[in-house]
Write a protein that holds these residues in place. Sequence first.
Motif, PDB file in Angstrom:
ATOM      1  N   THR A   1      34.877  33.284  25.037  1.00  0.00           N
ATOM      2  CA  THR A   1      34.894  33.475  26.489  1.00  0.00           C
ATOM      3  C   THR A   1      33.933  34.566  26.918  1.00  0.00           C
TER       4      THR A   1
ATOM      5  N   ASN B   1      33.666  36.917  30.399  1.00  0.00           N
ATOM      6  CA  ASN B   1      34.354  37.275  31.627  1.00  0.00           C
ATOM      7  C   ASN B   1      33.576  38.342  32.382  1.00  0.00           C
TER       8      ASN B   1
ATOM      9  N   ASN C   1      36.700  36.672  36.919  1.00  0.00           N
ATOM     10  CA  ASN C   1      37.282  35.556  36.187  1.00  0.00           C
ATOM     11  C   ASN C   1      38.025  36.099  34.968  1.00  0.00           C
TER      12      ASN C   1
ATOM     13  N   PHE D   1      40.707  35.138  31.269  1.00  0.00           N
ATOM     14  CA  PHE D   1      40.855  34.273  30.105  1.00  0.00           C
ATOM     15  C   PHE D   1      42.083  34.737  29.331  1.00  0.00           C
ATOM     16  N   ARG D   2      42.932  33.789  28.911  1.00  0.00           N
ATOM     17  CA  ARG D   2      44.051  34.122  28.024  1.00  0.00           C
ATOM     18  C   ARG D   2      44.168  33.055  26.947  1.00  0.00           C
TER      19      ARG D   2
ATOM     20  N   PRO E   1      42.604  27.735  25.813  1.00  0.00           N
ATOM     21  CA  PRO E   1      42.847  28.976  26.579  1.00  0.00           C
ATOM     22  C   PRO E   1      43.044  28.694  28.065  1.00  0.00           C
ATOM     23  N   GLU E   2      43.830  29.548  28.694  1.00  0.00           N
ATOM     24  CA  GLU E   2      43.935  29.540  30.153  1.00  0.00           C
ATOM     25  C   GLU E   2      42.727  30.274  30.737  1.00  0.00           C
ATOM     26  N   ARG E   3      42.196  29.757  31.831  1.00  0.00           N
ATOM     27  CA  ARG E   3      41.061  30.408  32.502  1.00  0.00           C
ATOM     28  C   ARG E   3      41.377  30.566  33.983  1.00  0.00           C
TER      29      ARG E   3
END
Length: 518
Positions: free
Chosen positions: A184, A186, A207, A209-210, A252-254
């Motif tokens: 990612t 960010n 933005n 990311f997880r 991943p969540e974004r």
Amino acid sequence: MMAYKYPYIVPAAGITELRPITGDDELDYGVELGLKGHDLLGFDWNLSTVYGGDNSRISIRDVVNLGQLARTGYSPSKFWDYTQKNTQWTNNLDLRRGFKIWSMPVSLAFGGEHRLDSYQIVSGNPESYLDGGPVEHAGIPPQSAGTWYRNIYSAYVDATIRPTSKLSIDVAGRYEYYTDTDNTENGKLSARYDFTNRFALRGTIANGFRAPTLQESHFSRLNIFAGTGSVGGQLPVESAAARSLGAQGLKPERSVNASAGFTMEPVRGLHVETDVYQINLRDRIVQGGTVRGAQALDAIRSFGFDVSPSATNAAASSAYFLSNGASTRTQGLDIKADYLLRLHDYGNVALMAAFNLNRTRLHHNGISTIGKPLLNEQTIGYITTATPRSKIILNALWTIGRFDVNVRQSRYGETTNMMTFQDWTPSSATCPGGGAARYSTSCFGQFKNSPRWLTDLEIGYKITSRVHASIGVNNVFNVRPRRLPGNLVPAGGSMYDQFSNQVPFTGGYYFGRISASL
């Protein structure tokens, strides 16, 4: 830590009452070592390493294994279900310095990080997972246990510049490399402009990311509902059993979020902060892909859970997995104000008021690999209406001499969830689209938790300049959520909506504490 369950009645086994108690013997530990210094090529530097972990040994007592009891005539009353161990080792190097570009102040920071995550599941004793397992929840069998690792490497840079004495701009960027999922990049841009000493505007866009945690990818669970002949299981999303129900590996969540607001001091001593925000979250990790019936039981068995003695009611049994099942948008407003009221000989009263208004909407419902929507009406409610849309906090802290009294009044707005029709629902009841209403995954009973006010009170005394003692009550009037109607209460389950994020069902909490500063 102990969790007390509602009593079970199992007439078929001659059991008039079981009161399961779940135990969690938890051990947290950590150690940190750091070094810092100055003038490394003009930079202040900080080098640190942190290692920590958490071990949880889950057990249950005052229950029986009905399958073992029927097979051998004997069952223990206490079971060790499983142990899970989490560790994290993090190493950081940070550098920072300030300088000027054409007389413009600039603060620059950059650095790197390495993190090693590990997660381990240790299976319980055989009596906890064989013959269907004990009432309430089964232990984790050896084939579900394991150890998993991942490394994360990241680097960041953060710069703050002040083009004028009134304007401050912050720009930041971060790159992360994961050995088990996507990488990612960010970024964040924020600015603040102080028109006067009493009024400023601010805004941020960024933005996020997880990555899915190791637990989200590998944890499994099986609940046993005694007296109903049903079971409910969570299958690891990476397992073949979950994939047979339509699961696929977690991503991943974004997110992309933006906020804007102002701070002001309209009169001396009164501070007001107001912000509006919007958060777009993509590939949100949620409970999805819930399946009921024989297909669910087949998946649970194929994963290795022994459910034959306890799963006699296929229609009421279910299995689910975690998924990137949703994309959502949350919009909200935050307002906060504080004021210090000086009463001279009668002390001071610090007043604070806060208000939040928010709304979450579903923008995309994912589709499983077998072509079914990952979220149904119930699971959509978990992420959109299970949290109050409004919250108000009013707080007053009165200090006089060595005494202090704090009173807090909080209002939680309404929550709404779609509940499964349970055993007390007539077997003849049907869904509008057809099929039995009891245990249905397509039609539900709407339940609203009406707004609630909670009152907290704490009275303290300063024993010395460094020692403070207090007693207090959270939820003075023992306010609880609304109770579910009988047809929505699961067998052996809570009479409250367990998925509502409103007020707790535990009622009043009384405490005393002593704090000391060095």
